[in-house]
Scaffold this motif. Structure first.
Motif, PDB file in Angstrom:
ATOM      1  N   PHE A   1      34.973  90.310  27.979  1.00  0.00           N
ATOM      2  CA  PHE A   1      33.952  91.334  28.136  1.00  0.00           C
ATOM      3  C   PHE A   1      34.517  92.743  28.189  1.00  0.00           C
ATOM      4  O   PHE A   1      33.770  93.724  28.073  1.00  0.00           O
ATOM      5  N   PHE A   2      35.839  92.885  28.384  1.00  0.00           N
ATOM      6  CA  PHE A   2      36.421  94.197  28.649  1.00  0.00           C
ATOM      7  C   PHE A   2      36.197  95.169  27.490  1.00  0.00           C
ATOM      8  O   PHE A   2      35.785  96.311  27.694  1.00  0.00           O
TER       9      PHE A   2
ATOM     10  N   GLN B   1      34.154  99.817  38.438  1.00  0.00           N
ATOM     11  CA  GLN B   1      35.423  99.322  38.966  1.00  0.00           C
ATOM     12  C   GLN B   1      36.139  98.395  37.990  1.00  0.00           C
ATOM     13  O   GLN B   1      37.364  98.406  37.905  1.00  0.00           O
ATOM     14  N   LEU B   2      35.386  97.603  37.240  1.00  0.00           N
ATOM     15  CA  LEU B   2      36.022  96.625  36.349  1.00  0.00           C
ATOM     16  C   LEU B   2      36.951  97.282  35.331  1.00  0.00           C
ATOM     17  O   LEU B   2      37.997  96.736  34.991  1.00  0.00           O
ATOM     18  N   LEU B   3      36.574  98.445  34.831  1.00  0.00           N
ATOM     19  CA  LEU B   3      37.369  99.107  33.800  1.00  0.00           C
ATOM     20  C   LEU B   3      38.599  99.806  34.373  1.00  0.00           C
ATOM     21  O   LEU B   3      39.433 100.303  33.622  1.00  0.00           O
TER      22      LEU B   3
ATOM     23  N   ARG C   1      33.526  99.984  25.364  1.00  0.00           N
ATOM     24  CA  ARG C   1      32.884 100.710  24.271  1.00  0.00           C
ATOM     25  C   ARG C   1      31.545 101.306  24.702  1.00  0.00           C
ATOM     26  O   ARG C   1      31.207 102.429  24.329  1.00  0.00           O
ATOM     27  N   VAL C   2      30.785 100.549  25.485  1.00  0.00           N
ATOM     28  CA  VAL C   2      29.492 101.055  25.959  1.00  0.00           C
ATOM     29  C   VAL C   2      29.696 102.270  26.861  1.00  0.00           C
ATOM     30  O   VAL C   2      29.041 103.305  26.701  1.00  0.00           O
TER      31      VAL C   2
ATOM     32  N   PRO D   1      26.856  91.230  32.021  1.00  0.00           N
ATOM     33  CA  PRO D   1      25.918  90.648  31.060  1.00  0.00           C
ATOM     34  C   PRO D   1      26.655  89.893  29.956  1.00  0.00           C
ATOM     35  O   PRO D   1      27.870  90.020  29.790  1.00  0.00           O
ATOM     36  N   THR D   2      25.910  89.113  29.179  1.00  0.00           N
ATOM     37  CA  THR D   2      26.507  88.397  28.056  1.00  0.00           C
ATOM     38  C   THR D   2      26.975  89.391  27.002  1.00  0.00           C
ATOM     39  O   THR D   2      26.507  90.527  26.920  1.00  0.00           O
ATOM     40  N   ASN D   3      27.908  88.952  26.170  1.00  0.00           N
ATOM     41  CA  ASN D   3      28.421  89.818  25.116  1.00  0.00           C
ATOM     42  C   ASN D   3      27.314  90.230  24.151  1.00  0.00           C
ATOM     43  O   ASN D   3      27.289  91.360  23.647  1.00  0.00           O
TER      44      ASN D   3
END
Length: 248
Positions: free
Chosen positions: A175-176, A164-166, A181-182, A76-78
């Motif tokens: 976006f990382f 997986q992205l993290l 944080r979320v 998603p967008t920032n």
């Protein structure tokens, strides 16, 4: 292809230049997460047992499997991720029955996403526009990712992609930090009182979850329209007519 001013239609995207697989309705969630479903319900302002994870995507079978296997992610967008983070942190401070439902602040509808390869070497993708033109290879060069608009709720997309992205190489991408944080908040402790509550599962959801008709969790033969009606009817049932503003 220049993606700076256009949104990519996922239905024309394929992993091969010839013999494209048919467009199918795919399930974004497969039940594999970094946190418990109960924790998501708490931070999203839902009742225990209320969350319906069956969010559909409509894209070609081969591309669908790339998303399901975390080779591609929908980010998603920032701005939207900032709102998701605010809701989670705010609900952590509120009394259980005063939590704000995330589907009020982020109502059902079309949202913008970046189509992000999870691995350093992205999968080969082609744009199949029509039979009169040759397939065009889609070049993905970070951090300039293709933009798409989908009727997939951003909290679903974020939770799925973060799995997986993290874990990979994306610390240097915009976006990382926000995604991290979320997910850190989602993995935090929630009240024992919420864990102790009886699940609130309606009959339609219970009968759907126990379905043994042979449909797999990844794909099925329901039309995307029927699935969209189902998921967004549920989302709208979790909202109220009054949508409070988000305090930043």
């Amino acid at each position: 292809m220049n993606m700076s001013s256009a949104f990519l239609n996922l239905e024309v995207l394929s992993t091969c230049a010839e013999n494209a697989q048919p467009i199918q309705s795919f399930r974004l969630f497969t039940g594999i997460f970094y946190c418990e479903i109960t924790e998501l319900e708490f931070y999203w302002g839902l009742e225990k047992g209320e969350l319906d994870l069956w969010s559909p995507l409509n894209l070609r079978a081969d591309v669908g499997r790339l998303i399901l296997s975390w080779e591609l992610a929908l980010v998603p967008t920032n701005e939207v991720m900032h709102t998701i983070l605010y809701i989670a942190k705010d609900n952590r401070k509120r009394n259980l029955d005063q939590r704000r439902r995330c589907f009020e602040v982020l109502p059902p509808g079309e949202y913008e996403y970046s189509l992000v390869p999870v691995q350093k070497i992205p999968p080969s993708l082609f744009l199949l526009k029509d039979h009169s033109t040759s397939p065009e290879k889609l070049e993905i060069v970070p951090p300039h990712y293709p933009k798409v608009k989908l009727n997939v709720h951003p909290v679903f997309a974020l939770v799925h992609g973060a799995w997986q992205l993290l874990q990979d190489f994306h610390e240097d991408l915009p976006f990382f930090d926000m995604m991290s944080r979320v997910t850190t908040v989602y993995c935090g402790m929630i009240s024992r009182e919420f864990y102790a509550r009886e699940p609130c599962i309606d009959e339609d959801q219970r009968s759907f979850e126990s379905d043994d008709s042979g449909h797999t969790i990844e794909e099925d033969d329901y039309s995307s329209e029927e699935e969209a009606i189902r998921i967004y009817s549920w989302l709208e049932s979790t909202t109220t007519t009054s949508v409070p503003a988000v305090e930043q």
